[in-house]
Design a protein around this motif. Structure first.
Motif, PDB file in Angstrom:
ATOM      1  N   UNK A 291       0.843  -1.195   0.000  1.00  0.00           N
ATOM      2  CA  UNK A 291       0.000   0.000   0.000  1.00  0.00           C
ATOM      3  C   UNK A 291       0.880   1.248   0.000  1.00  0.00           C
ATOM      4  N   UNK A 292       0.421   2.288  -0.622  1.00  0.00           N
ATOM      5  CA  UNK A 292       1.151   3.549  -0.596  1.00  0.00           C
ATOM      6  C   UNK A 292       0.990   4.240   0.752  1.00  0.00           C
ATOM      7  N   UNK A 293      -0.166   4.055   1.386  1.00  0.00           N
ATOM      8  CA  UNK A 293      -0.442   4.696   2.671  1.00  0.00           C
ATOM      9  C   UNK A 293      -0.461   3.652   3.782  1.00  0.00           C
ATOM     10  N   UNK A 294       0.423   3.748   4.796  1.00  0.00           N
ATOM     11  CA  UNK A 294       0.419   2.786   5.903  1.00  0.00           C
ATOM     12  C   UNK A 294      -0.937   2.760   6.599  1.00  0.00           C
ATOM     13  N   UNK A 295      -1.355   1.563   6.995  1.00  0.00           N
ATOM     14  CA  UNK A 295      -2.649   1.435   7.656  1.00  0.00           C
ATOM     15  C   UNK A 295      -2.595   0.278   8.646  1.00  0.00           C
ATOM     16  N   UNK A 296      -3.679   0.114   9.385  1.00  0.00           N
ATOM     17  CA  UNK A 296      -3.788  -0.992  10.325  1.00  0.00           C
ATOM     18  C   UNK A 296      -3.486  -0.588  11.753  1.00  0.00           C
ATOM     19  N   UNK A 297      -3.550  -1.579  12.635  1.00  0.00           N
ATOM     20  CA  UNK A 297      -3.321  -1.363  14.062  1.00  0.00           C
ATOM     21  C   UNK A 297      -1.882  -1.706  14.429  1.00  0.00           C
ATOM     22  N   UNK A 298      -1.256  -0.830  15.200  1.00  0.00           N
ATOM     23  CA  UNK A 298       0.089  -1.066  15.724  1.00  0.00           C
ATOM     24  C   UNK A 298      -0.023  -1.125  17.245  1.00  0.00           C
TER      25      UNK A 298
ATOM     26  N   UNK B  69       7.832  -9.904  10.083  1.00  0.00           N
ATOM     27  CA  UNK B  69       7.852  -8.819   9.107  1.00  0.00           C
ATOM     28  C   UNK B  69       7.422  -7.520   9.787  1.00  0.00           C
ATOM     29  N   UNK B  70       8.148  -6.444   9.512  1.00  0.00           N
ATOM     30  CA  UNK B  70       7.817  -5.145  10.091  1.00  0.00           C
ATOM     31  C   UNK B  70       6.693  -4.517   9.268  1.00  0.00           C
ATOM     32  N   UNK B  71       5.563  -4.280   9.887  1.00  0.00           N
ATOM     33  CA  UNK B  71       4.418  -3.719   9.178  1.00  0.00           C
ATOM     34  C   UNK B  71       4.701  -2.274   8.779  1.00  0.00           C
ATOM     35  N   UNK B  72       4.025  -1.794   7.729  1.00  0.00           N
ATOM     36  CA  UNK B  72       4.203  -0.385   7.332  1.00  0.00           C
ATOM     37  C   UNK B  72       3.872   0.578   8.460  1.00  0.00           C
ATOM     38  N   UNK B  73       2.862   0.233   9.280  1.00  0.00           N
ATOM     39  CA  UNK B  73       2.490   1.110  10.387  1.00  0.00           C
ATOM     40  C   UNK B  73       3.600   1.225  11.416  1.00  0.00           C
ATOM     41  N   UNK B  74       4.205   0.091  11.787  1.00  0.00           N
ATOM     42  CA  UNK B  74       5.300   0.113  12.753  1.00  0.00           C
ATOM     43  C   UNK B  74       6.513   0.825  12.165  1.00  0.00           C
TER      44      UNK B  74
END
Length: 303
Positions: free
Chosen positions: A95-102, A286-291
């Motif tokens: 995704x271009x924009x990080x999303x989700x719960x951290x 894996x390091x999420x985009x949000x983190x």
């Protein structure tokens, strides 16, 4: 085919709920982690047990424990669901924009010093990210408890974790109010603390912190006495300001009080430095985009 697909999705949700309850040994704590009602958690577990035809938990009014079947199922499911989560996170990384719960586990001091100053700007810049931050005095297992990362002193980070430095070395300070020092005198060496009222710190485990000093290679550990014991270091500084006694805390917690003279340093040449503060996460995850976005925001603020 549609019913089979819905069943598989339902199983994944039920398995996630089951593992959350297994990790916490508590239905309420699992509901908080998953952001659902306790009744929803109970229903999901009960439905899973009915579908499998076997009890997974032993429940009483006071405790929840895994049965033998539950232990075996949890052992098999943890790596499987972890792989699924990693696969979804890798897709999400596109995704271009990080999303989700951290989900972050941090000490109260780390939250106030590192995270609080950037929360407003970070959430404004990343509208699709939800931060779930838990302040916890104990050093828990962030993997078992469902956290993406933790923030602690570097020396407390488990060896199998990847650590991202957030703060350089942290120095401790023994501080007291001018009024207290005028009345009781200033300790010259650590052993003098036995003649003073000290504000003690209790870990969540129940143990009392022994004050650690060092000068010219000589180390002193003092089991101080005092009539006030706290579990919050910010309150310890407040108590020192109020003249209750001497507090021993990371000096950044007392910066303002030292600057305006509400407290003064004592035993300054005995107060040691400790390795800095780190954010840490499992190396195999894996390091999420949000983190990743949060790490970059913290690093950017340090520059």
């Amino acid at each position: 085919m549609k019913d089979a697909h819905q069943s598989r999705n339902g199983d994944l949700l039920a398995f996630s709920v089951f593992l959350a309850v297994a990790a916490h040994r508590n239905f309420r704590a699992a509901s908080v982690e998953l952001n659902v009602t306790r009744s929803a958690v109970s229903h999901a577990v009960k439905s899973l047990e009915q579908r499998l035809g076997i009890r997974l938990f032993n429940r009483t009014t006071r405790s929840v424990s895994l049965t033998e079947a539950g232990e075996r199922l949890a052992a098999k499911l943890r790596p499987a669901l972890s792989s699924i989560t990693e696969a979804l996170q890798e897709v999400d990384a596109l995704r271009e924009t990080p999303s989700g719960t951290v989900r972050i586990n941090a000490s109260d001091a780390a939250l106030r010093l590192i995270l609080r100053p950037l929360l407003g700007g970070f959430l404004r810049d990343h509208p699709l990210i939800h931060l779930d931050i838990v302040t916890d005095g104990r050093l828990g297992d962030i993997v078992a408890e469902g956290f993406d990362a933790g923030i602690r002193l570097a020396e407390a980070v488990p060896q199998d974790m990847i650590a991202v430095p957030l703060l350089d070395a942290v120095r401790f300070a023994a501080v007291a109010s001018p009024g207290y020092l005028a009345a009781r005198g200033r300790p010259a060496v650590p052993q003098d603390l036995y003649q003073h009222d000290c504000i003690r710190f209790r870990f969540e485990s129940g143990s009392i912190y022994r004050w650690e000093f060092e000068r010219h290679g000589v180390a002193e550990t003092i089991n101080v006495a005092g009539r006030l014991t706290l579990t919050d270091m910010f309150l310890m500084v407040d108590a020192a300001i109020d003249g209750i006694g001497i507090a021993f805390v990371p000096d950044f917690l007392a910066t303002e009080a030292l600057a305006d003279g509400r407290v003064e340093r004592v035993l300054e040449d005995w107060c040691p430095s400790f390795p800095g503060v780190c954010l840490y996460y499992p190396g195999r995850r894996h390091v999420s985009p949000g983190l990743r976005a949060l790490i970059e925001a913290i690093r950017g603020r340090r520059k």
